[in-house]
Design a protein around this motif. Structure first.
Motif, PDB file in Angstrom:
ATOM      1  N   LEU A 166      40.880  42.884  26.818  1.00 46.02           N
ATOM      2  CA  LEU A 166      40.385  42.660  28.178  1.00 46.02           C
ATOM      3  C   LEU A 166      39.537  41.396  28.231  1.00 46.02           C
ATOM      4  CD1 LEU A 166      39.611  46.277  29.383  1.00 46.02           C
ATOM      5  CD2 LEU A 166      41.257  44.676  30.357  1.00 46.02           C
ATOM      6  N   ASN A 167      38.759  41.186  27.174  1.00 47.37           N
ATOM      7  CA  ASN A 167      37.993  39.949  27.097  1.00 47.37           C
ATOM      8  C   ASN A 167      38.918  38.746  27.085  1.00 47.37           C
ATOM      9  OD1 ASN A 167      35.173  40.234  27.129  1.00 47.37           O
ATOM     10  ND2 ASN A 167      35.317  41.391  25.204  1.00 47.37           N
ATOM     11  N   ARG A 168      39.978  38.896  26.313  1.00 46.88           N
ATOM     12  CA  ARG A 168      40.900  37.789  26.143  1.00 46.88           C
ATOM     13  C   ARG A 168      41.565  37.416  27.469  1.00 46.88           C
ATOM     14  NH1 ARG A 168      45.072  38.483  21.366  1.00 46.88           N
ATOM     15  NH2 ARG A 168      46.738  37.171  22.153  1.00 46.88           N
ATOM     16  N   VAL A 169      41.904  38.427  28.298  1.00 47.82           N
ATOM     17  CA  VAL A 169      42.520  38.093  29.581  1.00 47.82           C
ATOM     18  C   VAL A 169      41.473  37.944  30.679  1.00 47.82           C
ATOM     19  CG1 VAL A 169      44.716  39.169  28.980  1.00 47.82           C
ATOM     20  CG2 VAL A 169      42.984  40.508  30.192  1.00 47.82           C
ATOM     21  N   GLY A 170      40.181  37.978  30.269  1.00 47.02           N
ATOM     22  CA  GLY A 170      39.110  37.693  31.218  1.00 47.02           C
ATOM     23  C   GLY A 170      38.836  38.803  32.213  1.00 47.02           C
ATOM     24  N   LEU A 171      39.114  40.063  31.842  1.00 41.91           N
ATOM     25  CA  LEU A 171      38.935  41.140  32.811  1.00 41.91           C
ATOM     26  C   LEU A 171      38.093  42.286  32.264  1.00 41.91           C
ATOM     27  CD1 LEU A 171      42.516  41.175  34.307  1.00 41.91           C
ATOM     28  CD2 LEU A 171      40.423  40.509  35.476  1.00 41.91           C
ATOM     29  N   ALA A 172      37.182  41.968  31.330  1.00 39.91           N
ATOM     30  CA  ALA A 172      36.379  43.029  30.722  1.00 39.91           C
ATOM     31  C   ALA A 172      35.634  43.822  31.777  1.00 39.91           C
ATOM     32  CB  ALA A 172      35.407  42.421  29.723  1.00 39.91           C
ATOM     33  N   ALA A 173      35.251  43.150  32.870  1.00 40.49           N
ATOM     34  CA  ALA A 173      34.441  43.823  33.891  1.00 40.49           C
ATOM     35  C   ALA A 173      35.223  44.874  34.663  1.00 40.49           C
ATOM     36  CB  ALA A 173      33.886  42.777  34.860  1.00 40.49           C
ATOM     37  N   LYS A 174      36.537  44.832  34.569  1.00 40.98           N
ATOM     38  CA  LYS A 174      37.344  45.714  35.419  1.00 40.98           C
ATOM     39  C   LYS A 174      37.785  46.989  34.708  1.00 40.98           C
ATOM     40  CE  LYS A 174      37.606  42.648  38.751  1.00 40.98           C
ATOM     41  NZ  LYS A 174      36.795  42.851  39.965  1.00 40.98           N
ATOM     42  N   SER A 175      37.284  47.223  33.523  1.00 38.02           N
ATOM     43  CA  SER A 175      37.931  48.243  32.706  1.00 38.02           C
ATOM     44  C   SER A 175      37.909  49.634  33.324  1.00 38.02           C
ATOM     45  CB  SER A 175      37.327  48.266  31.300  1.00 38.02           C
ATOM     46  OG  SER A 175      36.036  48.802  31.367  1.00 38.02           O
ATOM     47  N   ASP A 176      36.914  49.948  34.179  1.00 33.20           N
ATOM     48  CA  ASP A 176      36.863  51.306  34.723  1.00 33.20           C
ATOM     49  C   ASP A 176      37.519  51.444  36.089  1.00 33.20           C
ATOM     50  OD1 ASP A 176      35.628  52.350  32.525  1.00 33.20           O
ATOM     51  OD2 ASP A 176      33.632  51.739  33.230  1.00 33.20           O
ATOM     52  N   GLN A 177      38.089  50.347  36.587  1.00 40.28           N
ATOM     53  CA  GLN A 177      38.718  50.412  37.901  1.00 40.28           C
ATOM     54  C   GLN A 177      40.148  50.917  37.788  1.00 40.28           C
ATOM     55  OE1 GLN A 177      37.915  47.301  40.590  1.00 40.28           O
ATOM     56  NE2 GLN A 177      35.816  47.952  40.308  1.00 40.28           N
ATOM     57  N   HIS A 178      40.664  51.341  38.945  1.00 42.73           N
ATOM     58  CA  HIS A 178      42.080  51.700  38.981  1.00 42.73           C
ATOM     59  C   HIS A 178      42.880  50.471  39.412  1.00 42.73           C
ATOM     60  CE1 HIS A 178      42.294  56.092  38.334  1.00 42.73           C
ATOM     61  NE2 HIS A 178      41.009  56.017  38.623  1.00 42.73           N
ATOM     62  N   PRO A 179      44.118  50.358  38.933  1.00 48.13           N
ATOM     63  CA  PRO A 179      44.907  49.151  39.197  1.00 48.13           C
ATOM     64  C   PRO A 179      44.996  48.783  40.675  1.00 48.13           C
ATOM     65  CG  PRO A 179      46.046  50.534  37.621  1.00 48.13           C
ATOM     66  CD  PRO A 179      44.840  51.297  38.071  1.00 48.13           C
ATOM     67  N   SER A 180      45.034  49.806  41.554  1.00 45.90           N
ATOM     68  CA  SER A 180      45.233  49.484  42.969  1.00 45.90           C
ATOM     69  C   SER A 180      44.087  48.650  43.535  1.00 45.90           C
ATOM     70  CB  SER A 180      45.369  50.774  43.771  1.00 45.90           C
ATOM     71  OG  SER A 180      44.222  51.574  43.575  1.00 45.90           O
ATOM     72  N   ARG A 181      42.965  48.610  42.807  1.00 42.84           N
ATOM     73  CA  ARG A 181      41.820  47.844  43.314  1.00 42.84           C
ATOM     74  C   ARG A 181      41.871  46.385  42.889  1.00 42.84           C
ATOM     75  NH1 ARG A 181      37.625  51.535  44.188  1.00 42.84           N
ATOM     76  NH2 ARG A 181      36.383  49.801  44.963  1.00 42.84           N
TER      77      ARG A 181
END
Ligand SMILES: Nc1ncnc2c1ncn2[C@@H]1O[C@H](COP(=O)(O)OP(=O)(O)OP(=O)(O)O)[C@@H](O)[C@H]1O
Ligand SMILES: [Mg+2]
Lengths: 211, 217, 262
Positions: C141-156
């Motif tokens: 997730l860090n590598r794709v720059g999305l560590a902050a989104k880990s607890d969200q659902h994809p639809s968001r």
């Protein structure tokens, strides 16, 4: 035994058919009221539809058959069940019509309006033929469920299939057989309805897609 | 409002019946829903003889009136040497009805899971049972939940049929009260209010659940 | 397909890809005719061509989402021969284990959070513990720059974010080859760029990649070779610079002109 149970088929068909027909006709003004721009009328129609559908059919039948005579409106059991089921059918049919209408994209109304068509021709020539495609299978499905609901008429003494099966089972002590026959009769009667619906659905779909 | 006083005085006589209706409904959902899921899995599964058996159960359960099924088991089980209370017979019969309808809802839920989800599961190595269990089934259940909840409300209404086999539920209490008071119209009107208000409240919950569930789909 | 089987006996370099005589038809309708591809480990090949050329079908045959009619596919040390009627489950599993796939429409699992999307396959397929799986997911997730989104659902998430998660999900299983089917076609151009950036990094790190794409810049700048397909055949396959600037085939010239004019 089969003949005795099957003797109820005529009554089952009559009650279902009459209620469906009356319900289908009453459903028309009902859906118009339900979509009316005049709020009191719309509220009234919505309330009627919701109230009718949230109360079990057997309760309606008892209310009409046992309750109304209190006000000197004595009904025979056949009339009482036709009244009850027609009322229920009208609410369901109105909802069926409504979802048929809702399935028509707004653009169709707009295009017809832009062509200068008034409400009635618009409804008659543009909307209804398209809504029909969606509605017809739903009507057939409702007819099948009404057919099964009509079994409840036996509880107020209408001599239809289930009532006959009850008589037979008490006389012969072969309830398993009697009610199996009854169940199969209902299934057999709904098959042509289901097939017809599927066929009409396919034909209409093809027609509309080519057009 | 004299009828209101009357209604209030009747409530103690009717409320045990309402309790039985709700218990009956609850048990039918408790048994009927898993039964429906099982039927759906068998119908989607590879074992032909099982599939045919499940198909018969579903088609009879949906095709014959719930009332006829009730009578069938009520008269049929004792003839087969099984003696159960009316209540137990009602639970079995209505669970059958519930399961038959639920199986169709589960199946359309399964069919509604996009094909891409199966592909993504397979390419993520989740094939067979684990893909089904973790990826497909949870989504199918979510999709099916609103119609299943509506089915639950319908089953509550259908529980009124148990009256005919003398289960002491709301309709039968109402009928008894009517035959004592001869106030049939008023008694059944109150009964309608009870059925109607519970149904409306339940439907409101269904709608709420529907909104919450659709968030992640 | 005896010849193909024989040739497949020389395996590609470890982690490479070798496709021989791949055919696919739907009933009588042939969609792929004798497609061949030989890739070294770490190579990036872009596949371009008009709609209906069979690009997706080819890619999906590589991990058996579509079952090829004939031909052999070798990825790393796993070979599957379509001539043999029904490949055994074990080799299919291995084939899918060594390939990661990214779809045009992401296909994230909507009922799972971003983190769960990445961890569940690891735990169920590789048998990793939750801790291990979380650690892998976090670093990806860090590598794709999305560590902050880990607890969200994809639809968001935006489409670009979803696609980056989909890439992370595939990478979490440590595939040898990544397959991309028009990963940016469903995205607005800017969102496409963030996905392309991740893919470019991946290529730089030496991942073997096959990318079906309409992004001509990516095809030319990032991939080592470009494969042009039309009507189920490979028109040409060569170094990207050469194919994109001096194609030998008339059809390729026409296709490139049409695409670049847009
Ligand atoms: N399931 C199927 N059944 C029959 N024909 C199919 C099927 N899937 C694909 N095809 C056909 O195979 C051919 C190749 O399709 P494919 O999706 O591989 O093309 P593509 O190159 O990926 O095109 P695009 O750029 O539009 O994605 C097309 O003619 C398509 O109609
Ligand atoms: Mg494609």
């Amino acid at each position: 035994m089969f003949a005795q149970i099957a003797a109820g088929v005529g009554m089952t068909v009559s009650i279902t058919g009459a209620s469906l027909l009356i319900g289908a006709l009453l459903g028309l003004p009902l859906v118009a009221a339900r979509r009316s721009a005049w709020t009191p009328l719309r509220t009234l129609a919505t309330a009627y539809i919701d109230i009718v559908r949230t109360i079990p059919p057997i309760t309606w039948l008892f209310l009409i058959y046992f309750g109304l005579p209190q006000y000197a409106l004595r009904l025979d059991s056949v009339s009482a069940s036709i009244i009850g089921f027609s009322m229920i059918a009208s609410a369901y049919m109105a909802e069926t019509y409504r979802s048929g209408l809702l399935s028509i994209p707004q653009g169709q109304w707009e295009a017809a309006t832009a062509l200068g068509m008034k409400f009635l021709p618009k409804t008659r020539y543009i909307i209804t033929p398209q809504a029909f495609k969606v509605t017809l299978p739903a009507i057939a499905a409702y007819a099948i469920s009404l057919l099964k609901d009509s079994a409840l008429a036996s509880t107020i003494g209408v001599h239809e299939i289930t009532y006959q099966a009850g008589l037979v089972s008490r006389a012969t002590h072969q309830g398993l057989l009697a009610f199996s026959i009854a169940g199969l009769l209902y299934i057999a009667m709904s098959i042509p309805l289901a097939l017809a619906a599927r066929r009409v659905d396919r034909v209409l779909r093809q027609k509309l897609e080519v057009a | 409002m004299p009828f209101l006083d009357q209604w209030i005085s009747w409530l103690p006589a009717l409320s045990p019946g309402l309790g039985v209706s709700l218990t009956l409904t609850g048990l039918c959902l408790l048994f009927g829903m898993p039964f429906g899921l099982l039927l759906a899995l068998i119908l989607e599964g590879p074992v032909k003889p099982l599939r045919i058996a499940a198909l018969v159960v579903v088609e009879v359960g949906r095709g014959a009136p719930a009332l006829v099924l009730l009578y069938l088991l009520y008269f049929g089980l004792p003839e087969g040497g099984v003696t159960l209370s009316a209540f137990a017979t009602g639970v079995i019969s209505l669970s059958w009805t519930t399961g038959a309808y639920a199986s169709e809802l589960f199946r359309s839920g399964l069919a509604a899971v996009p094909a891409g989800q199966r592909e993504a599961a397979v390419t993520s190595g989740l094939r067979g049972w684990s893909g089904f269990r973790y990826i497909i089934l949870p989504q199918a259940i979510r999709i099916s939940t609103p119609p299943l909840a509506s089915l639950g409300v319908t089953i509550f209404q259908t529980s009124s049929l148990a009256f005919v086999i003398a289960v002491p539920e709301l309709m039968s209490k109402a009928y008894a009260l009517g035959s004592i008071t001869f106030e049939y119209l008023s008694v059944f009107a109150l009964t309608s209010v009870l059925y109607g208000s519970i149904t409306l409240v339940a439907l409101a919950f269904v709608r709420l659940a529907e909104q919450r569930l659709s968030r992640h789909l | 397909m005896e010849i193909a089987t024989e040739r497949a006996a020389s395996p590609p370099t470890v982690g490479g890809v070798k496709v021989l005589g791949l055919h696919k038809s739907y009933g009588k309708h042939a969609v792929l005719h004798d497609v061949n591809l030989d890739m070294a480990e770490g190579e990036v090949v872009s596949i371009i061509g008009p709609s209906g050329a069979g690009k997706s079908t080819f890619l999906r045959c590589l991990n058996y989402l579509e079952v090829p009619t004939a031909g052999t596919i070798t990825i790393g040390d796993t070979t599957v021969d379509a001539g043999a009627r029904r490949p055994d489950r074990a080799s299919l599993d291995r084939l899918r284990r060594v390939t990661g796939m990214v779809f045009q429409n992401f296909n994230l699992f909507p009922h799972l959070t971003v983190l769960e999307n990445i961890t569940l396959p690891q735990m169920k397929v590789l048998g990793r513990s939750r801790e291990e799986a979380n650690a892998v997911a976090d670093s990806l997730l860090n590598r794709v720059g999305l560590a902050a989104k880990s607890d969200q659902h994809p639809s968001r998430l935006s489409g670009g974010q979803q696609q980056r998660i989909a890439i992370a999900r595939a990478l979490a299983l440590s595939p040898k080859v990544m397959l991309f089917d028009e990963p940016t076609s469903a995205l607005d151009p800017e969102l496409g760029l963030e996905v392309l950036a991740v893919m470019r990094d991946l290529a730089d790190e030496g991942m073997t990649m096959i990318v079906v794409t309409h992004e001509m810049h990516f095809a030319r700048d990032v991939s080592d070779r470009v494969m042009v397909m039309a009507d189920g055949r490979v028109l040409e396959l060569g170094p990207s610079e050469q194919v994109m600037t001096a194609p030998t085939h008339e059809r390729t010239k026409k296709f490139l002109r049409a695409v670049l004019d847009r």
